[in-house]
Every structure is written in C-alpha cells, then in structure tokens.
Scaffold this motif. Structure first.
Motif, PDB file in Angstrom:
ATOM      1  N   PRO A 115      82.904 -11.308 106.332  1.00  0.00           N
ATOM      2  CA  PRO A 115      83.845 -11.222 105.214  1.00  0.00           C
ATOM      3  C   PRO A 115      85.047 -10.329 105.491  1.00  0.00           C
ATOM      4  O   PRO A 115      85.033  -9.476 106.380  1.00  0.00           O
ATOM      5  CB  PRO A 115      82.976 -10.590 104.128  1.00  0.00           C
ATOM      6  CG  PRO A 115      82.115  -9.626 104.896  1.00  0.00           C
ATOM      7  CD  PRO A 115      81.828 -10.310 106.218  1.00  0.00           C
ATOM      8  N   HIS A 167      83.684 -14.885 115.078  1.00  0.00           N
ATOM      9  CA  HIS A 167      83.717 -15.336 113.687  1.00  0.00           C
ATOM     10  C   HIS A 167      82.701 -16.454 113.492  1.00  0.00           C
ATOM     11  O   HIS A 167      83.044 -17.613 113.255  1.00  0.00           O
ATOM     12  CB  HIS A 167      85.122 -15.797 113.347  1.00  0.00           C
ATOM     13  CG  HIS A 167      85.421 -15.884 111.889  1.00  0.00           C
ATOM     14  ND1 HIS A 167      85.366 -14.792 111.053  1.00  0.00           N
ATOM     15  CD2 HIS A 167      85.780 -16.929 111.102  1.00  0.00           C
ATOM     16  CE1 HIS A 167      85.691 -15.154 109.838  1.00  0.00           C
ATOM     17  NE2 HIS A 167      85.928 -16.452 109.824  1.00  0.00           N
ATOM     18  N   CYS A 203      87.946 -11.390 110.844  1.00  0.00           N
ATOM     19  CA  CYS A 203      87.444 -10.432 109.862  1.00  0.00           C
ATOM     20  C   CYS A 203      86.801  -9.292 110.649  1.00  0.00           C
ATOM     21  O   CYS A 203      85.571  -9.236 110.789  1.00  0.00           O
ATOM     22  CB  CYS A 203      86.452 -11.095 108.915  1.00  0.00           C
ATOM     23  SG  CYS A 203      87.165 -12.460 107.950  1.00  0.00           S
ATOM     24  N   SER A 212      83.319 -16.035 105.807  1.00  0.00           N
ATOM     25  CA  SER A 212      84.743 -15.882 106.045  1.00  0.00           C
ATOM     26  C   SER A 212      85.448 -15.627 104.715  1.00  0.00           C
ATOM     27  O   SER A 212      85.147 -14.652 104.035  1.00  0.00           O
ATOM     28  CB  SER A 212      85.283 -17.117 106.767  1.00  0.00           C
ATOM     29  OG  SER A 212      86.591 -16.931 107.218  1.00  0.00           O
ATOM     30  N   TRP A 213      86.368 -16.511 104.294  1.00  0.00           N
ATOM     31  CA  TRP A 213      87.004 -16.312 102.986  1.00  0.00           C
ATOM     32  C   TRP A 213      85.961 -16.387 101.874  1.00  0.00           C
ATOM     33  O   TRP A 213      86.074 -15.701 100.860  1.00  0.00           O
ATOM     34  CB  TRP A 213      88.095 -17.358 102.760  1.00  0.00           C
ATOM     35  CG  TRP A 213      89.058 -16.999 101.669  1.00  0.00           C
ATOM     36  CD1 TRP A 213      89.016 -17.416 100.373  1.00  0.00           C
ATOM     37  CD2 TRP A 213      90.197 -16.139 101.772  1.00  0.00           C
ATOM     38  NE1 TRP A 213      90.056 -16.889  99.658  1.00  0.00           N
ATOM     39  CE2 TRP A 213      90.805 -16.100 100.494  1.00  0.00           C
ATOM     40  CE3 TRP A 213      90.766 -15.402 102.805  1.00  0.00           C
ATOM     41  CZ2 TRP A 213      91.959 -15.352 100.234  1.00  0.00           C
ATOM     42  CZ3 TRP A 213      91.910 -14.672 102.557  1.00  0.00           C
ATOM     43  CH2 TRP A 213      92.494 -14.649 101.284  1.00  0.00           C
ATOM     44  N   HIS A 238      83.303 -21.813  99.864  1.00  0.00           N
ATOM     45  CA  HIS A 238      83.863 -22.214 101.159  1.00  0.00           C
ATOM     46  C   HIS A 238      84.895 -21.209 101.661  1.00  0.00           C
ATOM     47  O   HIS A 238      85.493 -20.435 100.917  1.00  0.00           O
ATOM     48  CB  HIS A 238      84.439 -23.621 101.096  1.00  0.00           C
ATOM     49  CG  HIS A 238      85.731 -23.771 100.325  1.00  0.00           C
ATOM     50  ND1 HIS A 238      86.936 -23.304 100.789  1.00  0.00           N
ATOM     51  CD2 HIS A 238      86.003 -24.377  99.132  1.00  0.00           C
ATOM     52  CE1 HIS A 238      87.896 -23.606  99.930  1.00  0.00           C
ATOM     53  NE2 HIS A 238      87.353 -24.247  98.915  1.00  0.00           N
ATOM     54  N   GLY A 239      85.118 -21.266 102.976  1.00  0.00           N
ATOM     55  CA  GLY A 239      86.108 -20.412 103.612  1.00  0.00           C
ATOM     56  C   GLY A 239      87.475 -21.060 103.600  1.00  0.00           C
ATOM     57  O   GLY A 239      87.743 -22.021 102.899  1.00  0.00           O
TER      58      GLY A 239
END
Length: 626
Positions: free
Chosen positions: A497, A586, A558, A472-473, A392-393
């Motif tokens: 990312p 994003h 990002c 993402s994260w 997960h982000g």
C-alpha cells in the motif's frame, strides 16, 4: 528451473490453491515477419517466466529462469531474438537483455545504457532499437541504438513519456508524452529517429486546460504505409482514429458501440480488430476500413483480456471476420484459455486444470457522484455473509468479469466478495475516470461507502464482519478507509500500500511522482494540505480494528520506508496488526509466494473476525483501543 515444491497429492490440495498452481499462459506474441515464432508467459514451473514457441515444429523452450520471475519481453520483427528486461528482485530497475530465439547465451542488448526504469521499447527491421528510460536524475530519456554503434539520446524531458512505436520502415517514431504536466492525459509527437526532429504533434490536452488524452495503438503493419492508429477521448470515451502524421489528416471510424473501444491492425492493414469493453465485460469485432462495416467475432460471455490477428495462410482463406484471430478469454466462473475465433484452443499448458468458481452478479448503486457498478460473488447458502470488499488497484483500472484466484478463494471460505468500480476507474467514460482529482482517496471511499450501505441493507453483508482489503492503490484505500471510516470495517488487509503519502512520493519511481502531481495538483511542498488529507498516516490514530499489511522490500511503486512509518504508528497505539515483508517488488511472480500471502490474509481474517451473531468469535481476537 524453479519447480512446484508442494508434495501433496492433487486430491489433497484445496481448490483455492489449485487455481494459483494450475499452469497458465498469456496470449502468445508473434514476430511480425515470422508469425510462427511466438513468445508467451507461463507459470508452469511455479514462477512466471518467458517461453519461446516455434509453432511450425510445436517446440516450446523456457527462455528465462530467474528466482523472482520474468514477464517483460518481446520478439524482434524477424523472430531471431528475444529481448527481455532484467531487473533485481522485482525493483523494476535494470537493462534490456537479448538471446537467440532458438536458445543461447544472454547478453546486454544495448551496451552503453545504464540501468533505469523502462519507458518503452521499439525494435526496427534493420536492427535499430529505440529504448525509453526513466530515472530520478534525468526524468525520461529516449535513445537510438544502431547495430555496432553507441546509443544516442534523441529525447529528454522531466515529465513522464514513453516510446510509442516505430513505423514499418523505421523512419518514424511516435513518442507518448506528458510534457504539459498532466500525467493522466498524454500527447503524441512523431519524430525522425535519426535525430529526434519533430514531424508532427497531436495534443488534445490544450496545455492541460482541457483534460483529454491520446494513446498509441500502433503503426500500420504494411511496407510503405505510415498510417498511425491511435485512441482519443474527444467524445467522452476511448475510441480509435487513424492519423497520418506526414499529411496531418485523421480518419474517424464509424464504430457505434457503447463503452470504450480499442483496436489493432489486421496484418494486411485493411481492417481493424476491435476490442470493445462495456460494463465490466468485453468482446471482439472486425472493422473494414474501406467500407466502414463492423462484424462481430463470436466470443463467450465474459472478458477478452488480450487479442491479436495473425496472418492467415492463403490455403486457409480469410473470408470470415474472425479469421486468424486469437484471444485470451475468461470469466469469473471459468478459468482463462487462449482461444481461436475458429473455436479451438490455441495453447493449453500441461498439468492440472484450475477449478471453476462462481459467476459474478452486477450491482448498480446510486452514489454521491453517480451510479456505481459493483461486481458481487457469493458462497452457497443464505446471507448475510461475512464480506470482503476487494478494492482494485490502479487507480486507473477496473474490475471485470474475469477469472481471479483471490476473490474465488474468499468465496471458498464462506465470504461474499464485492468489487467496486469507484470514481477514478476506467471503463465508464472519461468523466468517471477524471473525477479523481485533488480529494484523492476520499472520493473513491465515498463510492465504496455507498456500496457498503447497499450490501448491508440488501441482506448480502453482515455489518459486523466487513473486511476492507486490496493491493497497491487498493491497499492504499484500505488503510485510508480504516482511518476515515473507523466504524465501518471489522478489519483491514492491505497489500503493497501507500501508507504515508509524502514519504511515498519522495521515494517512488519518477513516473509515479508525475502521476501524483497530476492527481493532487502539485508536489507535497506545493499542496501540503492535499497530501495530508489523502494520506493514511494522517488518520492512523483513528484506526480501531486489526490490520494486516504485506509489502515488498524492493517495491519502487509503494516503497517500504513509508510502510514502516505507518507500522510504527500502529505499534505506538498497540493496534492489533501483523506485517509480512517479502524479498520482491510490487507483488510476486512466484506461485508459492502468492499462495503464502493469501493464506496469511485468510488466516488473519478468520482469527480476528467476530463470529455470527449469537456465537463466540474466533480465537485470538483482540480489542483495539478506541
């Protein structure tokens, strides 16, 4: 109006695509003084847009229509206007627009304010607007806009902040800020909107030496009532408290529930709608303030993503805990529905229904920092399965028992899916979330490694066909994991990312710079060794498996330049990789684009993963150099 261009009959569309294409709706927001006027988000045209709904006549109207979609919007208290945020192709940089609820031309809502990143919005009953803005040049500013007058700046600070809300009468404004330099733990300031003068302060961070945060839940929705509902972390979890900024008094609430607790006001201000989250599930309760009694509101097992309590007409009565309560519910197996606590479906969009998926199973794994909770979905048959670790982000987020098209699609293709609520995730207490400091990325990957060992040893996962992926994260952890754990994974799938942390820091939106300074203890110039240790590009020469990357060319979170830096390093080493660049920010609000991205990921995995033991691998598998 964007339309679904898929010409195939419904019977020819695979279930995983139907889950994306099936029309969905958000929980309708209602105007405070005109509760029959609502605003919701739907993908019914193939793009997520805002819709006005007059519940008195049951008329629905599409309010926005943009190529890349629109999701940020709200109603004025009288329900006469819709305000929505207009950016450019998903870059999150723009201005607030407004239009009449019944339809009409859009116009700039606050003339005189230049484009910015949004930092909150509050609209008063007299037409006053309080607009939060964030820019690289100014940090956070907050402006007061009276009808017919030029906007006036009433707040400014380099660190991140945001508009928390206006009191019912518009005489008090609460600002949620991080002036103390800790972007993970906000403090609160109540000011007079007319001049920004301070009325009261509440700061649990103690100058950043004590990591406790506060967040705004909302002013009481009753005329003459200045009570402010907030949430604190003083006992190691999120829980609500009532603060009266004019007197400085606080009222603790007797809510004996495990896990995190949030709340919202009932319209009369006499009770609170409690949203309770524990171990990746959530449910609802009613709390009577005067008697300190808690009553459960029945909801199905799974997760309540959003909830509200609308006024109940006198003729309907209000004797039950769930009277007037509406909520958005789903589980991993069952698609989302906007339900009423009375048992009815509040809003059901037309068209095909999303096919169900398989339920999640819980896994509890001992890790280096404590017990880790993971959610597992499995296809039919016996393992070990090819397995996707879908990360997960956030990082301050957590996976829950909710319906999600991406893991369901992997299950349909014969993969098990494991989602890990690593240290840094919310939902497991303040210490678990705040463990993510200084060794950023490496801490989360230690927890993912522990769950990976469990998945293999338990017979769930095939150790030769382990996929690390996320957005993402989660995309950041994917690239970092491929470099720091090169023997653990068969391939990586990284969406939007962080790939080169130093370049990302310099290019990203200002609010995220503040977050990164909090996580890593400073800027790249102040703590270069920490940025280097936590950056995927530091370890790119150790990557040995195929890598798929997707990125939005307008992404402010990002940014694309740092992704290109990483891709060039892959090219220099001739690592098998594919890169998909798309014209958005994003992520995408266009259904067909989301399907395309997932289709590309699945195709990449099927082409590059080895086959089961004793069988040849799929076509086009290339061996990366050591």
């Amino acid at each position: 109006m964007t339309q679904n261009t898929d010409a195939r009959p419904e019977s020819a569309v695979p279930d995983w695509e139907k889950r994306f294409r099936a029309p969905r709706v958000s929980l309708p927001e209602w105007a405070e003084d005109a509760p029959d006027r609502s605003l919701y988000i739907s993908n019914v045209t193939g793009t997520f847009e805002l819709y006005a709904w007059d519940r008195a006549t049951d008329e629905h109207r599409q309010a926005t229509d943009r190529p890349n979609g629109t999701t940020d919007g709200t109603l004025t208290p009288d329900g006469e206007e819709i305000w929505w945020f207009s950016d450019t192709d998903g870059d999150e940089f723009g201005v607030w627009m407004r239009q009449p609820f019944k339809g009409g031309e859009d116009e700039v809502a606050v003339p005189g304010l230049e484009p910015s990143f949004p930092a909150g919005l509050a609209i008063g009953r007299d037409g006053t607007a309080v607009v939060g803005r964030s820019t690289d040049e100014d940090g956070t500013t907050i402006h007061l806009a009276r009808p017919g007058k030029e906007p006036v700046e009433i707040y400014r600070h380099r660190e991140s902040a945001g508009v928390g809300g206006l009191s019912h009468d518009g005489t008090l404004l609460v600002v949620e800020h991080t002036e103390h330099g800790d972007a993970m733990h906000s403090a609160l300031r109540v000011v007079r909107p007319d001049d920004g003068s301070t009325v009261a302060e509440l700061d649990d961070s103690e100058g950043g030496t004590k990591e406790l945060g506060l967040t705004v839940l909302g002013f009481a929705p009753v005329a003459g009532d200045q009570r402010l509902l907030i949430a604190h972390q003083r006992r190691g979890r999120w829980e609500p408290v009532i603060w009266e900024p004019l007197t400085g008094t606080t009222t603790d609430l007797s809510i004996d529930l495990p896990g995190d607790v949030s709340a919202d006001w009932y319209p009369d201000g006499e009770a609170l709608l409690i949203a309770h989250s524990h171990q990746a599930r959530s449910d609802l309760w009613r709390y009577e303030i005067a008697t300190e009694t808690l009553s459960r509101i029945e909801t199905p097992p799974g997760s309540v993503s959003d909830a509200t309590a609308r006024p109940v007409p006198a003729s309907h009565g209000s004797g039950t805990a769930g009277a007037g309560v509406e909520y958005l519910w789903s589980s991993a197996a069952e698609p989302p529905r906007v339900r009423s606590a009375s048992g009815s479906v509040v809003l059901d969009p037309p068209g095909m229904q999303a096919p169900p998926s398989v339920p999640v199973e819980d896994a509890w794994v001992e890790g280096p920092g404590g017990t880790i909770h993971a959610l597992v979905q499995k296809p039919a048959g016996e393992g070990p399965f090819p397995t996707v670790f879908d990360v997960h982000g956030g990082p301050t987020w957590h996976d829950s028992d909710t319906f999600a098209g991406q893991p369901a699609a992997w299950v349909d293709h014969g993969f098990a899916v494991v989602r890990v609520n690593y240290r840094g995730s919310t939902g497991y207490g303040r210490e678990w979330t705040d463990a993510l400091k200084h060794r950023v990325g490496l801490i989360e990957l230690e927890d993912i490694a522990a769950v990976r060992e469990w998945a293999v040893s338990s017979g769930l996962a095939d150790p030769e066909r382990l996929v690390l992926g996320g957005g993402s994260w989660g995309g950041y952890l994917t690239l970092l994991g491929l470099g720091t754990q090169p023997d653990a994974w068969a391939l990586g799938l990284a969406a939007v990312p962080v790939a080169d942390y130093v370049t990302a820091y310099h290019d990203e939106m200002e609010a995220l710079k503040s977050m990164d300074r909090t996580l890593l203890g400073g800027s790249p110039e102040e703590v270069p060794e920490r940025f280097e240790a936590s950056s995927p590009i530091t370890y790119v020469d150790r990557v040995r498996v195929p890598v798929y990357i997707s990125a939005g060319v307008n992404d402010p979170r990002c940014p694309i330049r740092q992704v290109e830096n990483y891709v060039r390093r892959l090219e220099e080493r001739d690592i098998p990789h594919e890169v998909y660049r798309y014209d958005a920010g994003h992520g995408s609000l266009v259904v067909e684009e989301r399907i395309k991205q997932l289709r590309l990921e699945i195709d990449f995995a099927l082409r590059h993963l080895p086959g089961p033991k004793g069988q040849e691998g799929p076509r086009d598998r290339r061996q990366a150099p050591a």
